[in-house]
Design a protein around this motif. Structure first.
Motif, PDB file in Angstrom:
ATOM      1  N   GLU A  76       0.823  -1.211   0.000  1.00 36.46           N
ATOM      2  CA  GLU A  76       0.000   0.000   0.000  1.00 36.46           C
ATOM      3  C   GLU A  76       0.855   1.258   0.000  1.00 36.46           C
ATOM      4  N   GLU A 105     -14.954   6.789  -2.183  1.00 33.23           N
ATOM      5  CA  GLU A 105     -15.000   6.450  -0.758  1.00 33.23           C
ATOM      6  C   GLU A 105     -16.329   5.848  -0.305  1.00 33.23           C
ATOM      7  N   CYS A 108     -15.873   2.305  -0.641  1.00 35.72           N
ATOM      8  CA  CYS A 108     -15.008   1.789   0.422  1.00 35.72           C
ATOM      9  C   CYS A 108     -15.829   1.497   1.674  1.00 35.72           C
ATOM     10  N   GLU A 120     -10.436  -4.240  13.248  1.00 33.10           N
ATOM     11  CA  GLU A 120     -10.525  -3.023  12.435  1.00 33.10           C
ATOM     12  C   GLU A 120     -11.580  -2.072  12.989  1.00 33.10           C
ATOM     13  N   VAL A 150      -8.362   6.287   6.069  1.00 33.78           N
ATOM     14  CA  VAL A 150      -7.504   5.188   5.622  1.00 33.78           C
ATOM     15  C   VAL A 150      -7.967   3.867   6.234  1.00 33.78           C
ATOM     16  N   ALA A 153     -10.857   2.461   4.331  1.00 34.07           N
ATOM     17  CA  ALA A 153     -10.404   1.843   3.087  1.00 34.07           C
ATOM     18  C   ALA A 153      -9.746   0.492   3.354  1.00 34.07           C
ATOM     19  N   ARG A 154      -8.950   0.392   4.410  1.00 33.48           N
ATOM     20  CA  ARG A 154      -8.300  -0.883   4.720  1.00 33.48           C
ATOM     21  C   ARG A 154      -9.315  -1.937   5.128  1.00 33.48           C
ATOM     22  N   SER A 156     -12.096  -2.277   3.883  1.00 31.44           N
ATOM     23  CA  SER A 156     -12.746  -2.767   2.663  1.00 31.44           C
ATOM     24  C   SER A 156     -12.090  -4.043   2.172  1.00 31.44           C
ATOM     25  N   HIS A 157     -10.820  -4.255   2.553  1.00 29.23           N
ATOM     26  CA  HIS A 157     -10.009  -5.392   2.137  1.00 29.23           C
ATOM     27  C   HIS A 157      -9.767  -5.383   0.626  1.00 29.23           C
ATOM     28  N   LYS A 159      -7.035  -3.796  -1.736  1.00 29.42           N
ATOM     29  CA  LYS A 159      -5.730  -3.151  -1.613  1.00 29.42           C
ATOM     30  C   LYS A 159      -5.569  -1.957  -2.547  1.00 29.42           C
ATOM     31  N   SER A 162      -7.411   0.866  -0.907  1.00 30.64           N
ATOM     32  CA  SER A 162      -6.677   1.266   0.288  1.00 30.64           C
ATOM     33  C   SER A 162      -5.480   2.143  -0.071  1.00 30.64           C
ATOM     34  N   THR A 166      -5.173   6.165   0.806  1.00 31.00           N
ATOM     35  CA  THR A 166      -4.034   6.645   1.600  1.00 31.00           C
ATOM     36  C   THR A 166      -3.418   7.870   0.944  1.00 31.00           C
TER      37      THR A 166
END
Length: 236
Positions: A76, A105, A108, A120, A150, A153-154, A156-157, A159, A162, A166
């Motif tokens: 990432e 977003e 996301c 998470e 961020v 987004a992470r 969401s799994h 990459k 994400s 970022t």
């Protein structure tokens, strides 16, 4: 015709072997002297090829008797760094960054509602709590804001999403580190919005997450861009 440098040719060959898995992550590449023998290229050319791969984040160079060039997969951070270079190099307008965020977003948030883990969710809750500190400096608020976006987004799994979020969040942070754009009222509104979106993610409610995130990022963009309508804002 443009003739490629020998170092570029070697870097391209090694890159392909890394990306196809012939050289797995963590494995050391052949030593410099072995690459010189195998490729019939000079030591200078081999070192230049390795430097190219290091800059691209595909290997890490370790010094010492047990050192060498070790394979690592781009992650990432590598993607975010590349996108940030594009944003700064092209002097992308803040309005375009905010528009991009509005486009991706909400999706996301929908994926995060479906895929988030309990760990998470705990991180999202901590980021929301950090946003409620009215007495802290603007930089602390903006850092917590970036962290929350961020984290969504992470969660969401995905990459690609994400890495993109970022980069976008960091660039928007750099462009809005100014009380003119983010006053106390905006802080309160942002904290409340993040809390409601996090609640939807907690409840695995993808529709609510999309709806609330869409409203949040659109409202934030309107406030930030409306603070100085006559000035063209670029990311520093």
């Amino acid at each position: 015709m443009k003739v490629s440098k020998a170092s570029d040719v070697l870097a391209n060959e090694l890159r392909e072997r890394i990306l196809t898995g012939e050289f797995p992550e963590g494995v050391g590449l052949p030593a410099e002297r072995d690459l010189v023998t195998q490729t019939h290229m000079s030591r200078t050319t081999v070192r230049e090829a390795l430097r190219i791969l290091e800059v691209q984040g595909l290997i890490r160079i370790k010094a010492g008797r047990t050192g060498g060039a070790f394979v690592q997969r781009p992650g990432e951070e590598a993607m975010a760094s590349t996108v940030n270079l594009l944003i700064r190099g092209q002097q992308i307008r803040l309005a375009d960054l905010l528009g991009m965020r509005e486009a991706i977003e909400p999706y996301c948030a929908q994926l995060a509602a479906a895929n988030r883990t309990d760990a998470e969710l705990e991180l999202l809750d901590a980021a929301v709590a950090a946003l409620t500190d009215d007495e802290g400096p603007l930089s602390t608020f903006l850092e917590a804001n970036v962290e929350w976006h961020v984290l969504v987004a992470r969660a969401s799994h995905n990459k690609l999403l994400s890495g993109m979020m970022t980069a976008l969040s960091q660039a928007i942070y750099a462009a809005t580190d100014d009380e003119q754009f983010v006053d106390l009222e905006v802080r309160h509104t942002t904290a409340r919005a993040h809390a409601t979106i996090t609640a939807a993610i907690r409840d695995h409610d993808g529709e609510a997450a999309v709806r609330r995130m869409t409203r949040h990022v659109h409202s934030y963009a309107a406030v930030v861009l409306g603070a100085d309508e006559d000035r063209e804002i670029v990311v520093p």
